[in-house]
Every structure is written in C-alpha cells, then in structure tokens.
Design an enzyme around this catalytic site. Structure first.
Site, PDB file in Angstrom:
ATOM      1  N   PRO A 101       0.908   4.435  -5.213  1.00 22.88           N
ATOM      2  CA  PRO A 101       2.153   4.100  -3.928  1.00 22.88           C
ATOM      3  C   PRO A 101       1.875   2.740  -3.659  1.00 22.88           C
ATOM      4  CG  PRO A 101       1.195   6.003  -3.437  1.00 22.88           C
ATOM      5  CD  PRO A 101       0.665   6.227  -4.801  1.00 22.88           C
ATOM      6  N   ALA A 104       0.303   1.023   0.312  1.00 25.50           N
ATOM      7  CA  ALA A 104       0.152   2.293   0.780  1.00 25.50           C
ATOM      8  C   ALA A 104      -1.507   2.509   1.148  1.00 25.50           C
ATOM      9  CB  ALA A 104       1.092   3.584   0.257  1.00 25.50           C
ATOM     10  N   GLY A 105      -2.622   1.369   0.898  1.00 25.36           N
ATOM     11  CA  GLY A 105      -3.607   1.670   1.312  1.00 25.36           C
ATOM     12  C   GLY A 105      -4.583   2.305  -0.044  1.00 25.36           C
ATOM     13  N   LEU A 106      -3.332   2.619  -0.984  1.00 30.07           N
ATOM     14  CA  LEU A 106      -4.577   3.400  -2.484  1.00 30.07           C
ATOM     15  C   LEU A 106      -4.891   1.973  -3.244  1.00 30.07           C
ATOM     16  CD1 LEU A 106      -2.247   6.502  -2.744  1.00 30.07           C
ATOM     17  CD2 LEU A 106      -4.965   6.755  -1.574  1.00 30.07           C
ATOM     18  N   GLY A 107      -4.942   1.132  -3.261  1.00 26.66           N
ATOM     19  CA  GLY A 107      -5.316  -0.012  -3.765  1.00 26.66           C
ATOM     20  C   GLY A 107      -5.122  -0.456  -4.684  1.00 26.66           C
ATOM     21  N   SER A 108      -3.459   0.141  -4.945  1.00 26.97           N
ATOM     22  CA  SER A 108      -2.449   0.140  -5.605  1.00 26.97           C
ATOM     23  C   SER A 108      -2.536  -1.363  -6.730  1.00 26.97           C
ATOM     24  CB  SER A 108      -1.287   0.107  -5.378  1.00 26.97           C
ATOM     25  OG  SER A 108       0.316  -0.873  -6.548  1.00 26.97           O
ATOM     26  N   ASP A 152     -11.968  -3.869  -2.239  1.00 28.12           N
ATOM     27  CA  ASP A 152     -10.329  -2.885  -3.358  1.00 28.12           C
ATOM     28  C   ASP A 152     -10.875  -3.209  -4.655  1.00 28.12           C
ATOM     29  OD1 ASP A 152      -9.265  -2.030  -0.476  1.00 28.12           O
ATOM     30  OD2 ASP A 152      -7.474  -2.291  -1.697  1.00 28.12           O
TER      31      ASP A 152
END
Ligand code: PMV
Length: 320
Positions: A101, A104-108, A152
């Site tokens: 996503p 969203a803090g997931l490193g996209s 990241d």
C-alpha cells in the site's frame, strides 16, 4: 529475449522511527508478504533509448521522456542507467506492479525503486551489490521523504533485519529466536514527508523536549536489540508500548492508530505501536503464534483495512 524481472519486499520499522532522523538507532525488518515487482521487456522495434513505463496500479502508462526529471520513477531509471555507465540503453518496456500500500509505512517507494534498479541492471547485463542499490535508492528516497534517514532503502536493499544509525556502517541484526508480528493497515494514507516536516518544526521550537524524547526512544531501541539478540522476544511487547507512548508525545500518532493499538492489546497482543511515518499507515503488534490470528481479527473488527502476519526469523533463514 525473455522478460527480466526483479522484486523487492516491503518493510516495517520495529522500533525507533522519527528519532532515527535525529541520529538515534532504529530497528527495521523486511516484510516478504508484500512486494514490488519490476519487469523489463526488450522492444527491439522501438528506437534505441526509448523507455516505455507501465505502472497500472497508479494509472501510469507513458514514455520516460514524458516524465519530469524529478519524478521518482524517472529518477530511479536515470540514476541506475547513469551509474552503470550506459549511454544509450536498448529500447525496453518497464512494467511495475506492487502489493505494497502507498504512503502506509511499508516502504512502498523504496521497494519500487529497488525493484526497478535491479531489473534494469539485470536487463543491461549488470548486477548491483546491495550497497550500490541502497545508495542509489537513497537519492530517490529524498523525493519521497524530504530528509530520509536512509532506513527504508537499507533494509529493503539488504533484505535482512537491520540495526540502523544514520550515516553509520550498517549493522545487520542477529535474530536469535523467531517472533511474530501482526501488521494492521489503518487505511489512512499519510505521506511521511509531512509528519517528518511537522515534527521538525516542533523540534525547532523546543529542541530540549524533543531531544529528550529521542534519547528515550534510543534507549528503547538498545534494549530491544539486546532482547532480539538474546532470544527474549516476549520482552519486546512492553518496549513497543513504550515506543508508542513516546511517539504519542511527539504527536505522531492519531486517534485511529491509537484505537488499533488498543484493540491489538485487548485482543491478546504482548505490545503494540504505530510503525513508520505515523498519523495513518500501519501499526504493528507483537503476538504469540497462538494469538496471531485472533489479534488480526480484532484489528479488522476495529477498522484495519488489511492485516498481515509476519514472522521475523533468524537472519540466515530470511532469504529463501
Ligand atoms: O515507514 P516510512 O516509510 O513511513 O518511514 C518513516 C521512517 C521515519 O523515521 C519517520 C523517516 C525516516 O526517514 O527514517
């Protein structure tokens, strides 16, 4: 010529986000359940040097020459081609797909950049080291984050748990015992550059207060590292709670994230905190394997739009 593809995982920050921008340590791990893929296909009928980009997830279907030079995809492509010393690459199409996503803090952002760099390098006949990829991706991260710490691009390029201090040699983290984390996505997009920028303004107005909070985060991170390396992972729950409270004091949380954190604790998690830039995006909870599914369900009932269960394994088991 067959298509060449590469992927990069997502990531979560277990401890230390935001304070890491101010020189304190942080711990991050890759999340292999979400991924960005880049697929490069030769287009011998197109003019040499022409690059077609398809990122249908973000409704983008265009030629590289149509993107501004400071577009993250353009910068990723230009910088990897330049770093490899290739003057005129053969024509190709780059397809990008991602299950991570956005914002969203997931490193996209870092994951897409790194997948592109690895796929294009392989297509051009080169192989980049993890360090080279991380360094190149850091420059693109500046577009996403303003003043990124570099965590990241580092954890995603190396695909290993990392203990990270800005501008210091990377230390990979020895994970003595596996432990399980549930990730809950609040569904609220929150660009990291905004939360980092807001915090900088507050820090400028009261440096003593924020430096003290950052020091406390640094101590939490040191203790967490010790517990991870000693295999005493159940102790990480209380540290997650402390880290979340410190992020609340920095005004990085939000009512929705606090609600999810509470729901995880009430559902049996050993501890929980927001993860990443904050004000939206994801939170994480430490669980036992017996409670993982129940905590994920509790998070969904409390409004999480997606959940993932991920197990952090001893480092040598991480790369399949
Ligand atoms: O997880 P993200 O991509 O939202 O990253 C945030 C991490 C911060 O510490 C807030 C910023 C940084 O550059 O380290």
């Amino acid at each position: 010529m067959p298509a060449i593809s590469a992927y990069a995982p997502g990531k979560i920050i277990l401890f230390g986000e935001h304070a890491v921008v101010y020189g304190r340590p942080a711990i991050a791990v890759p999340v292999e359940q979400v991924k960005a893929h880049a697929i490069v296909t030769a287009e011998p009928r197109n003019p040499v040097g022409s690059i077609h980009i398809q990122a249908l997830d973000i409704n983008l279907d265009t030629w590289l020459t149509n993107l501004p030079a400071d577009h993250p995809l353009a910068l990723a492509l230009h910088s990897v081609i330049e770093a490899l010393g290739v003057q005129q690459p053969p024509a190709f199409t780059l397809r990008i797909k991602s299950s991570i996503p956005l914002a969203a803090g997931l490193g996209s952002g870092a994951s897409v950049t790194i997948a592109i760099m690895r796929a294009v390098a392989a297509f051009l006949g080169f192989s980049l080291t993890d360090e080279q990829v991380s360094t190149l991706a850091y420059e693109v991260e500046k577009l996403h984050h303003g003043t990124p710490s570099g965590i990241d691009n580092t954890v995603i390029a190396y695909r290993m748990p990392v203990y990270y201090v800005r501008n210091k040699t990377l230390q990979t983290l020895h994970v003595a015992q596996p432990f399980t984390i549930v990730i809950g996505n609040s569904g609220i997009t929150s660009p990291t550059a905004l939360t980092v920028g807001d915090l900088r303004e507050r820090w400028l107005a009261d440096q003593a207060y924020y430096e003290d909070l950052f020091d406390q985060v640094g101590q939490v991170v040191q203790r967490a590292r010790q517990f991870i390396e000693d295999g005493e992972t159940q102790e990480l729950g209380a540290l997650m709670d402390q880290n979340h409270a410190l992020l609340q004091s920095m005004q990085i949380s939000s009512p929705e994230l606090d609600h999810l954190v509470q729901a995880a604790r009430a559902g049996g998690a050993l501890g929980a905190k927001l993860s990443g830039g904050g004000r939206g995006g994801n939170m994480i909870a430490l669980v036992s394997s017996a409670t993982a599914a129940h905590v994920a369900q509790a998070l969904e009932q409390a409004g999480a739009v997606q959940t993932w269960i991920t197990t952090i394994r001893p480092s040598h088991q991480n790369r399949q």
